[in-house]
Motif scaffolding. Sequence first.
Motif, PDB file in Angstrom:
ATOM      1  N   ILE A   1      17.023   3.514  -5.479  1.00  0.00           N
ATOM      2  CA  ILE A   1      16.225   2.744  -4.519  1.00  0.00           C
ATOM      3  C   ILE A   1      16.750   1.319  -4.400  1.00  0.00           C
ATOM      4  N   ARG A   2      17.200   0.750  -5.518  1.00  0.00           N
ATOM      5  CA  ARG A   2      17.764  -0.608  -5.466  1.00  0.00           C
ATOM      6  C   ARG A   2      18.966  -0.645  -4.541  1.00  0.00           C
ATOM      7  N   LYS A   3      19.835   0.351  -4.642  1.00  0.00           N
ATOM      8  CA  LYS A   3      21.020   0.395  -3.781  1.00  0.00           C
ATOM      9  C   LYS A   3      20.636   0.587  -2.318  1.00  0.00           C
ATOM     10  N   ILE A   4      19.637   1.426  -2.079  1.00  0.00           N
ATOM     11  CA  ILE A   4      19.192   1.652  -0.701  1.00  0.00           C
ATOM     12  C   ILE A   4      18.584   0.382  -0.128  1.00  0.00           C
ATOM     13  N   GLU A   5      17.741  -0.291  -0.921  1.00  0.00           N
ATOM     14  CA  GLU A   5      17.088  -1.505  -0.443  1.00  0.00           C
ATOM     15  C   GLU A   5      18.103  -2.620  -0.197  1.00  0.00           C
ATOM     16  N   GLU A   6      19.214  -2.560  -0.903  1.00  0.00           N
ATOM     17  CA  GLU A   6      20.246  -3.578  -0.705  1.00  0.00           C
ATOM     18  C   GLU A   6      21.138  -3.261   0.497  1.00  0.00           C
ATOM     19  N   GLY A   7      21.373  -1.950   0.721  1.00  0.00           N
ATOM     20  CA  GLY A   7      22.395  -1.596   1.701  1.00  0.00           C
ATOM     21  C   GLY A   7      21.935  -0.951   2.982  1.00  0.00           C
ATOM     22  N   SER A   8      20.720  -0.409   3.038  1.00  0.00           N
ATOM     23  CA  SER A   8      20.276   0.306   4.230  1.00  0.00           C
ATOM     24  C   SER A   8      19.854  -0.662   5.329  1.00  0.00           C
ATOM     25  N   ILE A   9      20.163  -0.296   6.572  1.00  0.00           N
ATOM     26  CA  ILE A   9      19.740  -1.129   7.692  1.00  0.00           C
ATOM     27  C   ILE A   9      18.221  -1.082   7.867  1.00  0.00           C
ATOM     28  N   ARG A  10      17.595  -0.095   7.219  1.00  0.00           N
ATOM     29  CA  ARG A  10      16.150   0.035   7.312  1.00  0.00           C
ATOM     30  C   ARG A  10      15.466  -0.388   6.001  1.00  0.00           C
ATOM     31  N   LYS A  11      16.155  -1.212   5.217  1.00  0.00           N
ATOM     32  CA  LYS A  11      15.580  -1.663   3.956  1.00  0.00           C
ATOM     33  C   LYS A  11      14.275  -2.410   4.216  1.00  0.00           C
ATOM     34  N   GLY A  12      13.343  -2.220   3.318  1.00  0.00           N
ATOM     35  CA  GLY A  12      12.053  -2.882   3.429  1.00  0.00           C
ATOM     36  C   GLY A  12      11.047  -2.151   4.290  1.00  0.00           C
ATOM     37  N   MET A  13      11.483  -1.058   4.967  1.00  0.00           N
ATOM     38  CA  MET A  13      10.558  -0.375   5.879  1.00  0.00           C
ATOM     39  C   MET A  13       9.398   0.265   5.138  1.00  0.00           C
ATOM     40  N   LEU A  14       9.659   0.780   3.913  1.00  0.00           N
ATOM     41  CA  LEU A  14       8.582   1.401   3.156  1.00  0.00           C
ATOM     42  C   LEU A  14       7.646   0.353   2.563  1.00  0.00           C
ATOM     43  N   LYS A  15       8.174  -0.814   2.320  1.00  0.00           N
ATOM     44  CA  LYS A  15       7.370  -1.881   1.724  1.00  0.00           C
ATOM     45  C   LYS A  15       6.212  -2.265   2.634  1.00  0.00           C
ATOM     46  N   ALA A  16       6.403  -2.104   3.928  1.00  0.00           N
ATOM     47  CA  ALA A  16       5.372  -2.489   4.886  1.00  0.00           C
ATOM     48  C   ALA A  16       4.295  -1.422   5.070  1.00  0.00           C
ATOM     49  N   LEU A  17       4.488  -0.262   4.446  1.00  0.00           N
ATOM     50  CA  LEU A  17       3.559   0.849   4.635  1.00  0.00           C
ATOM     51  C   LEU A  17       2.533   0.913   3.512  1.00  0.00           C
ATOM     52  N   THR A  18       1.364   1.445   3.835  1.00  0.00           N
ATOM     53  CA  THR A  18       0.349   1.686   2.818  1.00  0.00           C
ATOM     54  C   THR A  18       0.727   2.923   2.008  1.00  0.00           C
ATOM     55  N   SER A  19       0.049   3.098   0.885  1.00  0.00           N
ATOM     56  CA  SER A  19       0.288   4.277   0.055  1.00  0.00           C
ATOM     57  C   SER A  19       0.041   5.557   0.846  1.00  0.00           C
TER      58      SER A  19
ATOM     59  N   GLU B   1      -4.948  12.891  -5.784  1.00  0.00           N
ATOM     60  CA  GLU B   1      -4.371  12.886  -7.129  1.00  0.00           C
ATOM     61  C   GLU B   1      -2.988  12.246  -7.227  1.00  0.00           C
ATOM     62  N   TYR B   2      -2.241  12.205  -6.127  1.00  0.00           N
ATOM     63  CA  TYR B   2      -0.841  11.792  -6.225  1.00  0.00           C
ATOM     64  C   TYR B   2      -0.463  10.725  -5.203  1.00  0.00           C
ATOM     65  N   PRO B   3      -1.081   9.547  -5.293  1.00  0.00           N
ATOM     66  CA  PRO B   3      -0.694   8.463  -4.376  1.00  0.00           C
ATOM     67  C   PRO B   3       0.748   8.017  -4.645  1.00  0.00           C
ATOM     68  N   ILE B   4       1.405   7.565  -3.592  1.00  0.00           N
ATOM     69  CA  ILE B   4       2.775   7.055  -3.717  1.00  0.00           C
ATOM     70  C   ILE B   4       2.804   5.654  -3.125  1.00  0.00           C
ATOM     71  N   THR B   5       3.038   4.651  -3.951  1.00  0.00           N
ATOM     72  CA  THR B   5       3.105   3.280  -3.465  1.00  0.00           C
ATOM     73  C   THR B   5       4.558   2.806  -3.459  1.00  0.00           C
ATOM     74  N   PHE B   6       4.827   1.792  -2.642  1.00  0.00           N
ATOM     75  CA  PHE B   6       6.183   1.246  -2.630  1.00  0.00           C
ATOM     76  C   PHE B   6       6.521   0.630  -3.980  1.00  0.00           C
ATOM     77  N   LYS B   7       5.526   0.039  -4.636  1.00  0.00           N
ATOM     78  CA  LYS B   7       5.771  -0.546  -5.957  1.00  0.00           C
ATOM     79  C   LYS B   7       6.256   0.511  -6.925  1.00  0.00           C
ATOM     80  N   ASP B   8       5.663   1.711  -6.869  1.00  0.00           N
ATOM     81  CA  ASP B   8       6.102   2.815  -7.730  1.00  0.00           C
ATOM     82  C   ASP B   8       7.523   3.243  -7.373  1.00  0.00           C
ATOM     83  N   ILE B   9       7.791   3.360  -6.067  1.00  0.00           N
ATOM     84  CA  ILE B   9       9.126   3.767  -5.617  1.00  0.00           C
ATOM     85  C   ILE B   9      10.165   2.763  -6.080  1.00  0.00           C
TER      86      ILE B   9
END
Length: 232
Positions: free
Chosen positions: A27-45, A74-82
């Motif tokens: 995820i670190r590499k994707i967030e650094e290199g993807s043109i869509r980096k940060g897109m998940l950060k703006a989303l709710t769980s 039972e299985y929320p997924i947050t950007f912080k977890d990702i």
Amino acid sequence: VSLEPNNSQDQSVQFTLSQEKLSQEIIRKIEEGSIRKGMLKALTSQEIQSKFLTALDPSRIYFTKADITLIQQEYPITFKDIESGKLRNLFNIYNLYQQALLAKNTYDLKRLQLGAEKLDVYRGKTAVVRYVDWADSLDQREDRWSDLLAEDYLEIATQQHNLDKVFDRFKERYKLKAQALSEQTSENNYQAAMNVLLSLYDDRTQYISPVDNEKFSTEYNLVGIGFASNVQ
């Protein structure tokens, strides 16, 4: 009885500390290199979870509404977890999907044992079936599986003359599917689950495990050439 996680299976993704560190690095590499980096950060769980489920089961054939309710609770997924690589909930969802794949394959094989005449190929659907919502019940889910199996067979049968041989080959194809599913490893499924997650960024980025990367490079003599994100 609806789906529940069963991590005792060898095929399920067994979340380990090493996988957590690997996931974090991917995820670190994707967030650094993807043109869509940060897109998940703006989303709710809930939005992240919904996108993951849609990417996992776009045709709405593996989960029921009861499964989705369970997953949402039972299985929320947050950007912080990702971001931190803590993907246990994501892998639990993927394991539910894997169980549903196995259940559908078992159902298909049982239907095929009844013979071609039991496939209900004339239930009125000749185009590819698409569903806009999850099944209301397990029975409705099996109805969808029956429609899809019939469509798959009808697509092949209408192009052939000897239907007996066609049906035999059709059954063999589903047996090979069962064998392929049974041979999946936890690492195979970790790779598949990560690629579903990465598809939320874009459909060109993939994680390839070191083993698969070595096989691919050896087979195609492409050592040093890469077009996927591979973290070792």
